[in-house]
Design a protein around this motif. Structure first.
Motif, PDB file in Angstrom:
ATOM      1  N   LEU A   1       0.843  -1.180   0.000  1.00  0.00           N
ATOM      2  CA  LEU A   1       0.000   0.000   0.000  1.00  0.00           C
ATOM      3  C   LEU A   1       0.885   1.239   0.000  1.00  0.00           C
ATOM      4  O   LEU A   1       1.769   1.384   0.842  1.00  0.00           O
ATOM      5  N   THR A   2       0.670   2.147  -0.971  1.00  0.00           N
ATOM      6  CA  THR A   2       1.506   3.339  -1.071  1.00  0.00           C
ATOM      7  C   THR A   2       0.728   4.636  -0.887  1.00  0.00           C
ATOM      8  O   THR A   2       1.325   5.668  -0.590  1.00  0.00           O
ATOM      9  N   ALA A   3      -0.581   4.618  -1.079  1.00  0.00           N
ATOM     10  CA  ALA A   3      -1.365   5.839  -0.918  1.00  0.00           C
ATOM     11  C   ALA A   3      -2.815   5.495  -0.609  1.00  0.00           C
ATOM     12  O   ALA A   3      -3.313   4.451  -1.012  1.00  0.00           O
ATOM     13  N   LEU A   4      -3.455   6.411   0.093  1.00  0.00           N
ATOM     14  CA  LEU A   4      -4.866   6.267   0.429  1.00  0.00           C
ATOM     15  C   LEU A   4      -5.501   7.646   0.306  1.00  0.00           C
ATOM     16  O   LEU A   4      -5.043   8.601   0.933  1.00  0.00           O
ATOM     17  N   GLU A   5      -6.521   7.766  -0.532  1.00  0.00           N
ATOM     18  CA  GLU A   5      -7.231   9.029  -0.730  1.00  0.00           C
ATOM     19  C   GLU A   5      -8.659   8.858  -0.238  1.00  0.00           C
ATOM     20  O   GLU A   5      -9.342   7.909  -0.631  1.00  0.00           O
ATOM     21  N   ILE A   6      -9.113   9.787   0.605  1.00  0.00           N
ATOM     22  CA  ILE A   6     -10.464   9.710   1.150  1.00  0.00           C
ATOM     23  C   ILE A   6     -11.160  11.040   0.904  1.00  0.00           C
ATOM     24  O   ILE A   6     -10.657  12.098   1.288  1.00  0.00           O
ATOM     25  N   ASP A   7     -12.320  10.979   0.257  1.00  0.00           N
ATOM     26  CA  ASP A   7     -13.102  12.182   0.014  1.00  0.00           C
ATOM     27  C   ASP A   7     -13.585  12.704   1.378  1.00  0.00           C
ATOM     28  O   ASP A   7     -14.174  11.958   2.157  1.00  0.00           O
ATOM     29  N   PRO A   8     -13.330  13.971   1.682  1.00  0.00           N
ATOM     30  CA  PRO A   8     -13.705  14.510   2.991  1.00  0.00           C
ATOM     31  C   PRO A   8     -15.208  14.472   3.288  1.00  0.00           C
ATOM     32  O   PRO A   8     -15.604  14.532   4.459  1.00  0.00           O
ATOM     33  N   SER A   9     -16.028  14.325   2.271  1.00  0.00           N
ATOM     34  CA  SER A   9     -17.474  14.312   2.497  1.00  0.00           C
ATOM     35  C   SER A   9     -17.940  13.114   3.316  1.00  0.00           C
ATOM     36  O   SER A   9     -19.053  13.132   3.847  1.00  0.00           O
ATOM     37  N   ILE A  10     -17.106  12.106   3.439  1.00  0.00           N
ATOM     38  CA  ILE A  10     -17.556  10.915   4.184  1.00  0.00           C
ATOM     39  C   ILE A  10     -17.178  10.957   5.658  1.00  0.00           C
ATOM     40  O   ILE A  10     -17.502  10.048   6.403  1.00  0.00           O
ATOM     41  N   PHE A  11     -16.542  12.038   6.103  1.00  0.00           N
ATOM     42  CA  PHE A  11     -16.147  12.138   7.508  1.00  0.00           C
ATOM     43  C   PHE A  11     -17.289  12.677   8.363  1.00  0.00           C
ATOM     44  O   PHE A  11     -17.320  13.836   8.761  1.00  0.00           O
ATOM     45  N   VAL A  12     -18.210  11.796   8.632  1.00  0.00           N
ATOM     46  CA  VAL A  12     -19.340  12.109   9.500  1.00  0.00           C
ATOM     47  C   VAL A  12     -19.220  11.164  10.690  1.00  0.00           C
ATOM     48  O   VAL A  12     -19.193   9.939  10.504  1.00  0.00           O
ATOM     49  N   PRO A  13     -19.106  11.702  11.913  1.00  0.00           N
ATOM     50  CA  PRO A  13     -18.892  10.826  13.074  1.00  0.00           C
ATOM     51  C   PRO A  13     -19.854   9.649  13.184  1.00  0.00           C
ATOM     52  O   PRO A  13     -19.460   8.548  13.548  1.00  0.00           O
ATOM     53  N   SER A  14     -21.104   9.854  12.814  1.00  0.00           N
ATOM     54  CA  SER A  14     -22.072   8.756  12.938  1.00  0.00           C
ATOM     55  C   SER A  14     -21.861   7.674  11.877  1.00  0.00           C
ATOM     56  O   SER A  14     -22.429   6.593  11.973  1.00  0.00           O
ATOM     57  N   GLU A  15     -21.033   7.943  10.871  1.00  0.00           N
ATOM     58  CA  GLU A  15     -20.775   6.994   9.790  1.00  0.00           C
ATOM     59  C   GLU A  15     -19.399   6.351   9.891  1.00  0.00           C
ATOM     60  O   GLU A  15     -18.857   5.867   8.899  1.00  0.00           O
ATOM     61  N   LYS A  16     -18.813   6.322  11.072  1.00  0.00           N
ATOM     62  CA  LYS A  16     -17.466   5.802  11.278  1.00  0.00           C
ATOM     63  C   LYS A  16     -17.298   4.393  10.720  1.00  0.00           C
ATOM     64  O   LYS A  16     -16.341   4.104  10.003  1.00  0.00           O
ATOM     65  N   GLU A  17     -18.240   3.492  11.005  1.00  0.00           N
ATOM     66  CA  GLU A  17     -18.131   2.112  10.541  1.00  0.00           C
ATOM     67  C   GLU A  17     -18.198   2.026   9.020  1.00  0.00           C
ATOM     68  O   GLU A  17     -17.509   1.216   8.399  1.00  0.00           O
ATOM     69  N   VAL A  18     -19.018   2.867   8.409  1.00  0.00           N
ATOM     70  CA  VAL A  18     -19.131   2.882   6.949  1.00  0.00           C
ATOM     71  C   VAL A  18     -17.797   3.305   6.342  1.00  0.00           C
ATOM     72  O   VAL A  18     -17.314   2.695   5.375  1.00  0.00           O
ATOM     73  N   VAL A  19     -17.196   4.345   6.899  1.00  0.00           N
ATOM     74  CA  VAL A  19     -15.902   4.822   6.405  1.00  0.00           C
ATOM     75  C   VAL A  19     -14.850   3.730   6.533  1.00  0.00           C
ATOM     76  O   VAL A  19     -14.075   3.476   5.592  1.00  0.00           O
ATOM     77  N   GLU A  20     -14.809   3.054   7.664  1.00  0.00           N
ATOM     78  CA  GLU A  20     -13.852   1.961   7.864  1.00  0.00           C
ATOM     79  C   GLU A  20     -14.064   0.859   6.837  1.00  0.00           C
ATOM     80  O   GLU A  20     -13.102   0.338   6.261  1.00  0.00           O
ATOM     81  N   ASP A  21     -15.320   0.508   6.583  1.00  0.00           N
ATOM     82  CA  ASP A  21     -15.620  -0.522   5.583  1.00  0.00           C
ATOM     83  C   ASP A  21     -15.191  -0.085   4.186  1.00  0.00           C
ATOM     84  O   ASP A  21     -14.654  -0.889   3.411  1.00  0.00           O
ATOM     85  N   LEU A  22     -15.423   1.177   3.852  1.00  0.00           N
ATOM     86  CA  LEU A  22     -15.011   1.689   2.546  1.00  0.00           C
ATOM     87  C   LEU A  22     -13.496   1.663   2.389  1.00  0.00           C
ATOM     88  O   LEU A  22     -12.974   1.323   1.326  1.00  0.00           O
ATOM     89  N   ILE A  23     -12.785   2.011   3.444  1.00  0.00           N
ATOM     90  CA  ILE A  23     -11.317   1.985   3.399  1.00  0.00           C
ATOM     91  C   ILE A  23     -10.823   0.557   3.181  1.00  0.00           C
ATOM     92  O   ILE A  23      -9.990   0.307   2.308  1.00  0.00           O
ATOM     93  N   LEU A  24     -11.349  -0.380   3.951  1.00  0.00           N
ATOM     94  CA  LEU A  24     -10.940  -1.777   3.783  1.00  0.00           C
ATOM     95  C   LEU A  24     -11.277  -2.291   2.384  1.00  0.00           C
ATOM     96  O   LEU A  24     -10.467  -2.993   1.770  1.00  0.00           O
ATOM     97  N   ALA A  25     -12.448  -1.945   1.888  1.00  0.00           N
ATOM     98  CA  ALA A  25     -12.852  -2.405   0.556  1.00  0.00           C
ATOM     99  C   ALA A  25     -11.920  -1.846  -0.525  1.00  0.00           C
ATOM    100  O   ALA A  25     -11.536  -2.568  -1.450  1.00  0.00           O
TER     101      ALA A  25
END
Length: 114
Positions: free
Chosen positions: A56-80
């Motif tokens: 793994l050399t880079a990880l880009e995350i769209d800031p629109s998904i940083f909603v505290p109540s969606e923490k698990e969704v963000v983690e799942d998206l990162i793993l996927a």
């Protein structure tokens, strides 16, 4: 074959071929470390970039998904996204291996070590 040496001429030829193959494998390993593939999830909200060797050399995350109540969704998206990049890396490595070994007469599907 060299006269007077029996099968030693063939053995020398085989040893040279093995050395050439070893050199090609080393070069391919270097090339795979420089090639990159990208995996994504969430329709591109998360992108992971890996070398073709799976590092793994880079990880880009769209800031629109940083909603505290969606923490698990963000983690799942990162793993996927990481898994998608690793899958793409594996496919790229297999493709490069097949391309390099197609002239060697190896059985189909034979995997070389690395």
């Amino acid at each position: 074959m060299i006269k007077g040496l029996g099968g030693l001429g063939d053995m020398a030829k085989m040893m040279k071929a093995a050395k050439d193959m070893q050199d090609k494998m080393g070069q391919m390993e270097e090339d795979l470390a420089r090639m990159t593939v990208t995996g994504e999830s969430g329709a591109g909200l998360v992108r992971a970039t890996c070398t073709a060797k799976g590092e793994l050399t880079a990880l880009e995350i769209d800031p629109s998904i940083f909603v505290p109540s969606e923490k698990e969704v963000v983690e799942d998206l990162i793993l996927a996204a990481i898994k998608d990049a690793q899958r793409a890396a594996e496919e790229k490595m297999q493709s490069e291996m097949s391309r390099m070994t197609e002239g060697l007469g190896l059985p189909p599907g034979m995997k070389l070590p690395f």
